[in-house]
Design an enzyme around this catalytic site. Structure first.
Site, PDB file in Angstrom:
ATOM      1  N   GLN A 657       0.844  -1.198   0.000  1.00  6.08           N
ATOM      2  CA  GLN A 657       0.000   0.000   0.000  1.00  6.08           C
ATOM      3  C   GLN A 657       0.880   1.249   0.000  1.00  6.08           C
ATOM      4  O   GLN A 657       1.699   1.450   0.903  1.00  6.08           O
ATOM      5  CB  GLN A 657      -0.985   0.041   1.165  1.00  6.08           C
ATOM      6  CG  GLN A 657      -2.115   1.057   0.969  1.00  6.08           C
ATOM      7  CD  GLN A 657      -2.990   0.745  -0.260  1.00  6.08           C
ATOM      8  OE1 GLN A 657      -2.988  -0.370  -0.767  1.00  6.08           O
ATOM      9  NE2 GLN A 657      -3.733   1.732  -0.744  1.00  6.08           N
ATOM     10  N   LEU A 658       0.704   2.051  -1.008  1.00 11.92           N
ATOM     11  CA  LEU A 658       1.473   3.277  -1.160  1.00 11.92           C
ATOM     12  C   LEU A 658       1.359   4.126   0.102  1.00 11.92           C
ATOM     13  O   LEU A 658       0.261   4.426   0.564  1.00 11.92           O
ATOM     14  CB  LEU A 658       0.959   4.061  -2.372  1.00 11.92           C
ATOM     15  CG  LEU A 658       1.681   5.376  -2.677  1.00 11.92           C
ATOM     16  CD1 LEU A 658       3.108   5.098  -3.154  1.00 11.92           C
ATOM     17  CD2 LEU A 658       0.903   6.171  -3.722  1.00 11.92           C
ATOM     18  N   HIS A 659       2.501   4.523   0.648  1.00  9.58           N
ATOM     19  CA  HIS A 659       2.475   5.326   1.864  1.00  9.58           C
ATOM     20  C   HIS A 659       3.635   6.313   1.876  1.00  9.58           C
ATOM     21  O   HIS A 659       4.743   6.015   1.448  1.00  9.58           O
ATOM     22  CB  HIS A 659       2.505   4.453   3.124  1.00  9.58           C
ATOM     23  CG  HIS A 659       3.622   3.465   3.164  1.00  9.58           C
ATOM     24  ND1 HIS A 659       3.560   2.245   2.526  1.00  9.58           N
ATOM     25  CD2 HIS A 659       4.835   3.508   3.756  1.00  9.58           C
ATOM     26  CE1 HIS A 659       4.680   1.573   2.716  1.00  9.58           C
ATOM     27  NE2 HIS A 659       5.483   2.324   3.469  1.00  9.58           N
ATOM     28  N   LEU A 660       3.347   7.497   2.391  1.00 12.08           N
ATOM     29  CA  LEU A 660       4.304   8.590   2.497  1.00 12.08           C
ATOM     30  C   LEU A 660       4.824   8.661   3.936  1.00 12.08           C
ATOM     31  O   LEU A 660       4.048   8.641   4.885  1.00 12.08           O
ATOM     32  CB  LEU A 660       3.619   9.914   2.132  1.00 12.08           C
ATOM     33  CG  LEU A 660       4.417  11.203   2.346  1.00 12.08           C
ATOM     34  CD1 LEU A 660       5.514  11.326   1.302  1.00 12.08           C
ATOM     35  CD2 LEU A 660       3.491  12.416   2.295  1.00 12.08           C
TER      36      LEU A 660
END
Length: 762
Positions: A657-660
């Site tokens: 899951q794309l996460h910053l």
């Protein structure tokens, strides 16, 4: 009134004198720290209880199973409680297993050099510890039954006997119950200011081989009165024990040899490691494991002798090709002839028992019913790759739900004998959530049943060749999964990036691997050269046999790596860890932060596993993630103006899951433990959010980088770029380094700090 005042004054003087005397007596105490060293079931807690009830010296028992308000806690809590007890003038029992030197090191620093450090080694026979562990109930740490037996076995194989050179002033070895009682009596007789001779006592042979845990003595306990004899065991009794083990699904391969009056020696047994892995939550949870049935010996009516020869042959060939992976042959029947044949033949060939063993049980319930964690299972499929029929195929499709059928259709429509297809299991599948299975490998073997398709009419020359190809395809598919995930390191038990949350309980904090997914496409391209075309095509998201690199590949995430995805998709179920829920993003703290302030901003969209999945259509989402991260950074700056923040992505994240990352640049955290932790945030592996947004806007995608090289780079200060040999030295340096940040970081708003500090470079 004057007399009364005088009386009161006298009482005060008397009381004061008593307190001074008590203080003086306390000052004469000679506190000691006693580390109990022994496996579960060796009697550590009983030892403490006997001494504390009968010894005039004040004692404190530090037990990790109860340190947190009667519940299991951490080593750090134990150290803190022990330190407090020593300050109060109490001697301390450290009631932990303390079997490894590393586990003892911190406790030997307690109280400084003035406090004596003793070790009491309860080196009792493994079978006795196992017997006690299996039969006890109501244990403080809930370590009992078969699970406890597995833990005993695992721990004893890692045991490191303590030495005086570690910092002990006295070590007492107890080989039997008599030794234990004598040692208890010695400590009971130890008065408040008494002492005991220094040195090493009771060790029969300092060079003796470390006693191994022997799971062959695990018995099915019918009543609390049942016991495992410590006397010499005849061949008949060994046979009886083996029969009882079969009731638990533990299959024996050889008789057990031992010497009278001594600890049992190592057993060459293909099943020993099976039970080693049964302790939930231990290190074996991280070992890639393939559970597979016998492919062609039931409905396909293949000759058992020939099939067992091929299984052992192929296992022997592949155990060296699967890295840290394991192969587990599974059958439902306790009287399974194929398991018996394979065990016997594997033992004769000395197949590594840590790489291959057998289990009796349902292949779809190995974790929930057996405690065995298998992230990949094989299905003896039909040629249509459809549910139905009977046996393993029907059981796996039924247990996995419709998700498996849909995922299989995306990969292939049919299967030829001798071939296999790897299918990543969707996280919504019951097998994924309940059993932690991430992949199912469908494989089709040869058929000798005239009522089934593709019957070979007893042509065993062709049948054996097809069966060999079937197992090769199966094991190659598993090897590709292991290689693409890179295995788990022996370093930190935590991943350097995000929290690992159990797939069955998104709120539960558990240990995490320090895994870094490298450039999967790059690594997979090289790997494909070793695979057959059919297997290579099955492993690609888009089958394109004519394309050398196989096109786009779906990254195979470990079950634990789905935690962030689960939070992003269902944030309402994780309100205890979520800080903010918006339409497009979710904000939460990193469970193992690498700085004073460390947040994750998760994208809530499907199909965005990592930065490589982002394209121009996601530009608006990236800007939203950046804005939310910036808002939280500014909020923290209001609380602490000295902080400096950086917002960015990992090139190849360890969790789906794309996460910053929104992380302060102090890197003041106990969770910053190794080179990968540091380099993942302080090399080009970390992509600044503003750069990613600009790159996506201009080129439509983020460029790929050589992540492995970045993570293995030498340690350099993120301010002055000075090199340091290890993390402790680096942390010591950065705590005082006042050099300005590099010019590149000060440009393009890559760093976020209070406006008043902008000109300082802080």
């Amino acid at each position: 009134m004057e007399i009364d005042r005088g009386s009161t004054s006298h009482d005060q003087i008397t009381r004061k004198h008593g307190e001074d005397k008590e203080e003086e007596e306390r000052g004469k105490l000679n506190p000691i720290v006693v580390l109990l060293v022994g496996a579960p079931g060796s009697g550590k807690s009983t030892f403490c209880d006997h001494v504390m009830k009968n010894c005039p010296r004040p004692w404190a028992r530090i037990c990790q199973d109860t340190i947190s308000n009667g519940k299991s806690g951490t080593k750090i809590q134990c150290l803190a409680s022990a330190g407090t007890a020593l300050k109060d003038g109490k001697s301390v029992f450290i009631d932990r297993c303390n079997l490894e030197r590393e586990q003892r090191a911190e406790f030997l620093k307690l109280g400084g050099p003035k406090v004596e450090k003793h070790a009491v080694v309860l080196d009792l026979p493994a079978k006795l510890c196992i017997s006690r562990s299996v039969k006890r109930s109501g244990h403080e740490g809930n370590l009992q039954g078969g699970k406890a037996a597995a833990v005993v076995n695992r721990m004893l194989q890692k045991k490191e006997l303590p030495k005086l050179s570690e910092g002990f002033t006295r070590i007492t070895f107890c080989q039997d119950e008599k030794d234990v009682q004598e040692t208890i009596n010695m400590y009971i007789a130890l008065g408040p200011s008494g002492s005991v001779p220094s040195g090493c006592f009771g060790q029969k042979n300092a060079d003796a081989k470390i006693q191994l845990g022997i799971m062959k003595f695990l018995k099915k306990v019918d009543s609390p009165g049942d016991a495992i004899s410590e006397a010499n065991v005849s061949q008949k009794s060994v046979h009886d024990e083996a029969s009882k083990e079969k009731d638990l699904g533990i299959e024996s391969t050889q008789n057990i040899s031992f010497r009278s009056g001594q600890a049992f020696e190592e057993v060459k047994d293909c099943e020993r490691v099976e039970m080693t892995s049964f302790a939930g939550g231990n290190a074996s949870d991280n070992i890639p494991t393939l559970a597979f049935p016998s492919i062609s010996t039931a409905d396909f009516q293949f000759n058992l002798e020939k099939a067992s020869d091929i299984i052992v042959e192929k296992v022997e060939e592949f155990v060296s090709k699967i890295g840290k992976g394991r192969l587990v042959l599974v059958d439902l029947s306790h009287g399974s002839k194929i398991l018996s044949l394979v065990r016997t033949k594997a033992a004769k060939k000395n197949v590594d028992s840590s790489k291959f063993f057998t289990v009796v049980g349902d292949i779809t319930q190995l974790h929930s019913c057996k405690g065995l964690n298998c992230n990949v299972i094989a299905n003896a499929a039909n040629w249509r790759l459809r549910p139905g029929g009977g046996g393993v195929n029907a059981a796996i499709f039924s247990a996995a739900g419709p998700e498996l059928e849909c995922a299989t259709k995306e990969r292939a429509g049919s299967l030829k004998p001798g071939k296999a297809v790897v299918v990543p299991l969707p996280p919504t599948s019951p097998l994924f959530t309940r059993e932690g299975i991430t992949h199912v490998i469908h494989v089709l073997g040869p058929n000798m049943n005239p009522h089934r398709p593709n019957c070979l009419n007893n042509d065993y020359a062709q049948g054996c060749e097809v069966l060999r190809e079937s197992y090769s395809s199966l094991f190659e598919g598993f090897a590709s999964i292991v290689r693409c995930h890179g295995g788990s390191s022996k370093g930190s038990s935590e991943t350097s990036l995000e929290s690992k949350i159990s797939p069955t309980n998104g709120d539960q904090k558990v240990k995490r691997e320090s895994i870094y997914e490298s450039d999967v496409n790059k690594k997979f391209k090289g790997l494909q050269k070793d695979l057959k075309p059919s297997v290579r095509n099955y492993l690609n998201k888009k089958e394109d046999p004519d394309k050398e690199d196989g096109g786009c590949m779906t990254k195979a995430w470990n079950s634990w790596a789905q935690a962030l995805y689960n939070i992003a998709m269902h944030p309402d179920k994780h309100k205890n860890v979520v800080m903010e829920i918006l339409d497009d993003v979710v904000v939460l703290k990193d469970l193992y932060p690498k700085a004073q302030r460390h947040l994750l901003v998760l994208a809530r969209g499907e199909g965005l596993d990592q930065l490589a999945d982002v394209c121009r259509e996601h530009l608006s989402l990236l800007k939203t993630m950046h804005a939310v991260g910036l808002k939280w950074a500014e909020k923290f700056l209001d609380e602490n103006k000295s902080l400096v923040f950086r917002l960015g992505y990992h090139s190849a994240p360890s969790m789906r899951q794309l996460h910053l990352h929104v992380i302060s640049q102090d890197f003041d955290s106990k969770h910053l433990k190794n080179k990968k932790h540091w380099n993942s945030f302080n090399t080009p592996f970390f992509r600044d959010s503003v750069d990613v947004i600009q790159e996506i806007n201009e080129h439509g995608k983020a460029t790929s980088k050589n992540e492995d090289n970045f993570l293995s780079m030498e340690l350099r200060c993120h301010r002055c770029q000075s090199a340091h040999p290890n993390i402790p030295r680096l942390r010591s340096h950065i705590s005082s380094c006042q050099a300005p940040f590099p010019a590149a970081l000060l440009q393009n708003s890559r760093l976020v700090f209070m406006p008043s500090e902008e000109g300082t470079g802080k």
